[in-house]
Design a protein around this motif. Structure first.
Motif, PDB file in Angstrom:
ATOM      1  N   ASP A  56      32.699  32.477  46.705  1.00 47.59           N
ATOM      2  CA  ASP A  56      33.983  33.074  46.318  1.00 47.59           C
ATOM      3  C   ASP A  56      34.388  32.651  44.903  1.00 47.59           C
ATOM      4  OD1 ASP A  56      34.238  34.504  48.649  1.00 47.59           O
ATOM      5  OD2 ASP A  56      35.711  33.165  49.563  1.00 47.59           O
ATOM      6  N   THR A  57      34.157  31.399  44.560  1.00 48.50           N
ATOM      7  CA  THR A  57      34.471  30.917  43.211  1.00 48.50           C
ATOM      8  C   THR A  57      33.627  31.645  42.174  1.00 48.50           C
ATOM      9  OG1 THR A  57      35.105  28.753  44.065  1.00 48.50           O
ATOM     10  CG2 THR A  57      34.544  28.868  41.723  1.00 48.50           C
ATOM     11  N   GLU A  58      32.372  31.886  42.501  1.00 47.40           N
ATOM     12  CA  GLU A  58      31.487  32.618  41.590  1.00 47.40           C
ATOM     13  C   GLU A  58      31.968  34.059  41.394  1.00 47.40           C
ATOM     14  OE1 GLU A  58      28.924  31.159  39.789  1.00 47.40           O
ATOM     15  OE2 GLU A  58      29.914  29.394  40.647  1.00 47.40           O
ATOM     16  N   ILE A  59      32.460  34.674  42.463  1.00 48.02           N
ATOM     17  CA  ILE A  59      33.000  36.039  42.366  1.00 48.02           C
ATOM     18  C   ILE A  59      34.266  36.033  41.504  1.00 48.02           C
ATOM     19  CG2 ILE A  59      34.064  37.932  43.679  1.00 48.02           C
ATOM     20  CD1 ILE A  59      32.143  37.019  46.028  1.00 48.02           C
ATOM     21  N   GLU A  60      35.128  35.052  41.725  1.00 48.72           N
ATOM     22  CA  GLU A  60      36.352  34.947  40.925  1.00 48.72           C
ATOM     23  C   GLU A  60      36.022  34.752  39.444  1.00 48.72           C
ATOM     24  OE1 GLU A  60      39.467  33.179  44.244  1.00 48.72           O
ATOM     25  OE2 GLU A  60      38.379  31.759  42.983  1.00 48.72           O
ATOM     26  N   ARG A  61      35.007  33.965  39.163  1.00 46.48           N
ATOM     27  CA  ARG A  61      34.578  33.735  37.781  1.00 46.48           C
ATOM     28  C   ARG A  61      34.090  35.041  37.150  1.00 46.48           C
ATOM     29  NH1 ARG A  61      31.145  28.960  38.353  1.00 46.48           N
ATOM     30  NH2 ARG A  61      33.065  27.790  38.420  1.00 46.48           N
ATOM     31  N   LYS A  62      33.310  35.798  37.915  1.00 46.18           N
ATOM     32  CA  LYS A  62      32.767  37.069  37.413  1.00 46.18           C
ATOM     33  C   LYS A  62      33.876  38.110  37.204  1.00 46.18           C
ATOM     34  CE  LYS A  62      29.621  40.762  38.954  1.00 46.18           C
ATOM     35  NZ  LYS A  62      28.883  41.039  37.767  1.00 46.18           N
ATOM     36  N   GLU A  63      34.804  38.183  38.138  1.00 44.73           N
ATOM     37  CA  GLU A  63      35.861  39.199  38.104  1.00 44.73           C
ATOM     38  C   GLU A  63      37.093  38.790  37.302  1.00 44.73           C
ATOM     39  OE1 GLU A  63      35.788  42.406  39.415  1.00 44.73           O
ATOM     40  OE2 GLU A  63      33.663  41.895  39.553  1.00 44.73           O
ATOM     41  N   LEU A  64      37.188  37.516  36.967  1.00 41.30           N
ATOM     42  CA  LEU A  64      38.349  36.990  36.240  1.00 41.30           C
ATOM     43  C   LEU A  64      39.660  37.230  36.987  1.00 41.30           C
ATOM     44  CD1 LEU A  64      37.308  38.044  32.620  1.00 41.30           C
ATOM     45  CD2 LEU A  64      36.960  35.823  33.747  1.00 41.30           C
ATOM     46  N   MET A  65      39.572  37.155  38.323  1.00 35.67           N
ATOM     47  CA  MET A  65      40.767  37.259  39.167  1.00 35.67           C
ATOM     48  C   MET A  65      40.457  36.618  40.523  1.00 35.67           C
ATOM     49  SD  MET A  65      40.925  41.341  40.209  1.00 35.67           S
ATOM     50  CE  MET A  65      40.874  41.992  38.565  1.00 35.67           C
ATOM     51  N   SER A  66      41.493  36.294  41.262  1.00 37.52           N
ATOM     52  CA  SER A  66      41.316  35.669  42.569  1.00 37.52           C
ATOM     53  C   SER A  66      40.780  36.678  43.583  1.00 37.52           C
ATOM     54  CB  SER A  66      42.646  35.093  43.060  1.00 37.52           C
ATOM     55  OG  SER A  66      43.528  36.150  43.412  1.00 37.52           O
ATOM     56  N   ILE A  67      40.236  36.175  44.669  1.00 37.96           N
ATOM     57  CA  ILE A  67      39.732  37.046  45.739  1.00 37.96           C
ATOM     58  C   ILE A  67      40.861  37.951  46.270  1.00 37.96           C
ATOM     59  CG2 ILE A  67      38.679  37.132  48.052  1.00 37.96           C
ATOM     60  CD1 ILE A  67      36.737  36.214  45.773  1.00 37.96           C
ATOM     61  N   PRO A  68      42.052  37.406  46.578  1.00 37.90           N
ATOM     62  CA  PRO A  68      43.127  38.300  47.040  1.00 37.90           C
ATOM     63  C   PRO A  68      43.462  39.396  46.019  1.00 37.90           C
ATOM     64  CG  PRO A  68      43.695  36.034  47.536  1.00 37.90           C
ATOM     65  CD  PRO A  68      42.456  35.996  46.685  1.00 37.90           C
TER      66      PRO A  68
END
Length: 166
Positions: A32-44
């Motif tokens: 999830d942290t890796e996704i947040e880093r890629k997307e530049l936003m939180s999972i929610p």
């Protein structure tokens, strides 16, 4: 060696993952942290702004990138990562999967105050429990494809199971 911890939200993937990575002297990766880093936003925020389908596609892409990397690690996957876009196959073909199986009542205790879980986002405790139970039922078949399954896992039980498989 790539070690993937899979299971429901609140099953201890991140908490145990950090401890196990430290014990095995491997880097700890939180998907999830890796996704947040890629997307530049939180999972929610990803769920709210781009939708679950987009999130699942991104999750699958980031998982595949890590699976194909040459490095060893311990990864806490998102609860749904093994269940979409053949995630469990990506995981099992590139490393060792560990299903952290925790009863729904215990999961509820662990996540009842956490508002950052988009699929469980409700203030009604009974509804949250129903959502958890439904998710568990829907995902159990996939989770059971893990190479290691541990009920009520602890750091010690995970490490023992890993040593038997390595």
């Amino acid at each position: 060696m790539k070690i993937y911890l899979i299971g429901m939200p609140g099953s201890g993937k991140s908490t145990l993952g950090k401890e196990i990575a430290a014990e095995l002297l491997l880097p700890f990766i939180d998907l999830d942290t890796e996704i947040e880093r890629k997307e530049l936003m939180s999972i929610p925020e990803v769920f709210r702004e781009k939708g679950e389908d987009y999130f699942r596609q991104t999750e699958s892409q980031v998982l595949s990138e890590w699976a194909s990397a040459e490095k060893s690690f311990v990864m806490a996957t998102g609860g749904g990562a093994p269940c979409f876009y053949n995630g469990i196959d990506v995981i099992n073909n590139s490393g060792l999967s560990v299903f952290l199986d925790v009863p729904v009542d215990e999961l509820l205790k662990r996540v009842k105050q956490d508002i950052n879980r988009p699929l469980l986002n409700t203030s009604d405790l009974n509804e949250r429990k129903q959502r958890l139970a439904s998710l568990y039922e829907n995902r159990l078949t996939i989770y059971n494809l893990a190479k290691i399954k541990l009920s009520n896992p602890t750091k010690k039980s995970v490490l023992e199971a890993l040593h038997l498989k390595m």
